[in-house]
Design a protein around this motif. Structure first.
Motif, PDB file in Angstrom:
ATOM      1  N   ALA A   1       2.889   1.575  -3.381  1.00 39.50           N
ATOM      2  CA  ALA A   1       2.039   1.949  -4.508  1.00 39.50           C
ATOM      3  C   ALA A   1       1.609   3.410  -4.418  1.00 39.50           C
ATOM      4  O   ALA A   1       1.506   4.109  -5.433  1.00 39.50           O
ATOM      5  CB  ALA A   1       0.819   1.035  -4.557  1.00 39.50           C
ATOM      6  N   ALA A   2       1.354   3.879  -3.187  1.00 35.47           N
ATOM      7  CA  ALA A   2       0.938   5.270  -3.012  1.00 35.47           C
ATOM      8  C   ALA A   2       2.087   6.238  -3.268  1.00 35.47           C
ATOM      9  O   ALA A   2       1.898   7.295  -3.884  1.00 35.47           O
ATOM     10  CB  ALA A   2       0.376   5.465  -1.601  1.00 35.47           C
TER      11      ALA A   2
ATOM     12  N   ASP B   1       0.834  -1.204   0.000  1.00 37.40           N
ATOM     13  CA  ASP B   1       0.000   0.000   0.000  1.00 37.40           C
ATOM     14  C   ASP B   1       0.868   1.254   0.000  1.00 37.40           C
ATOM     15  O   ASP B   1       0.644   2.194  -0.775  1.00 37.40           O
ATOM     16  CB  ASP B   1      -0.927  -0.034   1.220  1.00 37.40           C
ATOM     17  CG  ASP B   1      -1.929   1.098   1.235  1.00 37.40           C
ATOM     18  OD1 ASP B   1      -2.294   1.593   0.140  1.00 37.40           O
ATOM     19  OD2 ASP B   1      -2.373   1.496   2.329  1.00 37.40           O
TER      20      ASP B   1
ATOM     21  N   PRO C   1       3.555   5.637  -7.762  1.00 35.45           N
ATOM     22  CA  PRO C   1       2.551   5.175  -8.728  1.00 35.45           C
ATOM     23  C   PRO C   1       3.154   4.730 -10.059  1.00 35.45           C
ATOM     24  O   PRO C   1       2.487   4.062 -10.852  1.00 35.45           O
ATOM     25  CB  PRO C   1       1.647   6.399  -8.907  1.00 35.45           C
ATOM     26  CG  PRO C   1       2.483   7.570  -8.474  1.00 35.45           C
ATOM     27  CD  PRO C   1       3.386   7.054  -7.407  1.00 35.45           C
TER      28      PRO C   1
ATOM     29  N   HIS D   1      -4.692  -0.206  -5.733  1.00 42.91           N
ATOM     30  CA  HIS D   1      -3.858   0.599  -6.617  1.00 42.91           C
ATOM     31  C   HIS D   1      -3.741  -0.051  -7.993  1.00 42.91           C
ATOM     32  O   HIS D   1      -3.566  -1.269  -8.106  1.00 42.91           O
ATOM     33  CB  HIS D   1      -2.463   0.775  -6.012  1.00 42.91           C
ATOM     34  CG  HIS D   1      -2.478   1.347  -4.627  1.00 42.91           C
ATOM     35  ND1 HIS D   1      -2.566   2.692  -4.370  1.00 42.91           N
ATOM     36  CD2 HIS D   1      -2.422   0.736  -3.406  1.00 42.91           C
ATOM     37  CE1 HIS D   1      -2.548   2.896  -3.060  1.00 42.91           C
ATOM     38  NE2 HIS D   1      -2.464   1.728  -2.454  1.00 42.91           N
TER      39      HIS D   1
END
Length: 454
Positions: free
Chosen positions: A83-84, A80, A87, A108
């Motif tokens: 991915a944040a 998480d 991107p 995501h």
């Protein structure tokens, strides 16, 4: 104070310098440098942030990367975060056939989940547990790996996955609980290849050239807590708080009602610590009075409408920002039942809820206020389990603002009557500080914040 750190240096500058040195060693190693880089991180020092940053820099340098964590929840949290923050990264979430990653990891667009590593080999980063990685067979091993929560990883688990990478960054907290095993390990005690030792301990035993780096600033613990936790649990690797006195504070919207419970809350609001002390007595493990006191504290924390003010702004101390820590699962279950009877939400599946769990499961988590049932409260003896340094360290270091400890009187006397009697084993390094000394240090500090509950 950390070596090379002076009191007038800004904590951000000190932390940035440490991270820069770590990234230089991990991403751009000098010729002939050891194949492993070890980073010791105190509670809330930005370990996860370091892992994410190192991963991004390794990928930016043209490397494919594998990341090893110890539990599925740790893996999902890392996915998480990665991915944040990145991107642009292609992230593979490798999982077992009988499990499914958490929704937070799969929300995501740059995350692909699969139970087959072959489906993920073209991704920039592949993340999974050590238990899953040990079954992976590939003809193209990774050059770089990151091992997260490395002190929670047993050395036999590292041996099972070491064939998959050439170099690795090991990041973890040496003050947390040791790796767990359900079998006896006495036959290996003192041996450098003891499979029950942590991955880092074994790695350092066989690679003396590796000198651990340190993250010197805790961004979680407030200025009221960092000195105690540093001195009691990290005497040889001291750290400081990222905030100064008064930069974080709690305010209550409802006045105290004159009860000991409210007095303890006010003490915690004022100083960051409180000891709500019940009369001395030997009790069953799920001491009904202590459980009731813990539940009453949580209920009043919510009723009094606390607001947390910090460098992140101001926000109410809602149920999701409060945690209760215990030593045993049956104690946690008893506290949940008592909280339900007081209409306190404890089921996160239906909305924001108070977390009630054991020290083992609270590792790595963070809250505004914590309420701790002391592991030695009401006990007739002090066993190795209850004296384990990491257990008390976890329970006392989850908060950003305040910690309220609930315990029966007499713990100091109990410690004096039950000095450590564990057998001495040749070749086994003495863990310092031991639980006996750490408990005394914490109790001595809490004595100044004691509120009796008669």
């Amino acid at each position: 104070m950390t070596a090379g750190m002076t009191a007038d240096q800004a904590p951000g500058a000190v932390a940035d310098a440490a991270v820069a040195a770590i990234l230089e060693a991990a991403v751009r190693p000098a010729p002939g440098a050891p194949r492993g880089v070890v980073v010791d991180s105190p509670p809330g020092a930005g370990k996860s942030t370091l892992v994410v940053r190192a991963a991004r820099e390794l990928v930016a340098s043209g490397e494919r990367l594998m990341i090893v964590a110890q539990t599925n929840s740790q893996v999902d949290d890392l996915v998480d975060r990665l991915a944040a923050k990145g991107p642009d990264l292609g992230i593979g979430r490798l999982h077992a056939g009988d499990s499914r990653p958490a929704p937070e990891a799969l929300r995501h667009g740059n995350v692909t989940a699969s139970e087959k590593v072959a489906d993920l080999l073209e991704h920039d980063v592949v993340v999974s547990t050590a238990a899953k990685w040990q079954w992976v067979r590939t003809e193209a091993p990774w050059r770089h790996a990151i091992v997260d929560e490395a002190y929670q990883m047993r050395s036999d688990a590292l041996l099972a996955v070491a064939r998959l990478f050439e170099r690795a960054l090991f990041v973890g907290d040496p003050g947390q609980l040791d790796p767990f095993t359900v079998v006896g390990t006495d036959q290996w005690a003192g041996l450098s290849y003891d499979p029950s030792s942590s991955a880092v301990v074994t790695l350092l035993a066989h690679n003396p050239a590796i000198r651990p780096h340190r993250l010197p600033v805790s961004w979680r613990l407030p200025a009221s807590a960092a000195p105690l936790i540093s001195a009691a649990f990290y005497p040889y690797t001291p750290f400081r708080s990222g905030t100064g006195q008064g930069e974080r504070r709690l305010t209550a919207g409802v006045r105290a009602d004159g009860s000991p419970v409210d007095a303890a809350i006010d003490e915690a609001v004022e100083s960051g610590w409180a000891l709500l002390e019940l009369p001395a007595r030997h009790t069953v493990r799920t001491d009904p009075q202590a459980v009731a006191a813990v539940a009453a504290v949580v209920r009043r924390l919510l009723d009094r409408g606390l607001t947390a003010h910090s460098e992140q702004g101001s926000a109410p101390v809602a149920p999701g920002r409060i945690a209760v820590g215990t030593a045993h699962r049956d104690q946690a279950a008893a506290v949940r039942q008592a909280l339900v009877a007081l209409d306190v939400p404890v089921d996160a599946a239906v909305g924001p809820a108070v977390t009630v769990d054991t020290a083992n499961r609270l590792q790595g988590r963070e809250y505004d206020v914590t309420v701790v049932l002391h592991p030695l409260s009401g006990r007739p003896d002090a066993t190795a389990f209850h004296l384990e340094t990491g257990r008390l360290c976890v329970l006392a270091s989850r908060h950003r603002h305040a910690c309220i400890v609930v315990a029966r009187a007499g713990i100091a006397e109990l410690l004096d009557e039950h000095p450590s009697t564990e057998p001495v084993q040749l070749g086994v390094a003495v863990k310092f500080p031991d639980g006996w000394e750490a408990n005394h240090a914490v109790l001595a500090h809490l004595a100044a914040h004691r509120v009796p509950l008669s």
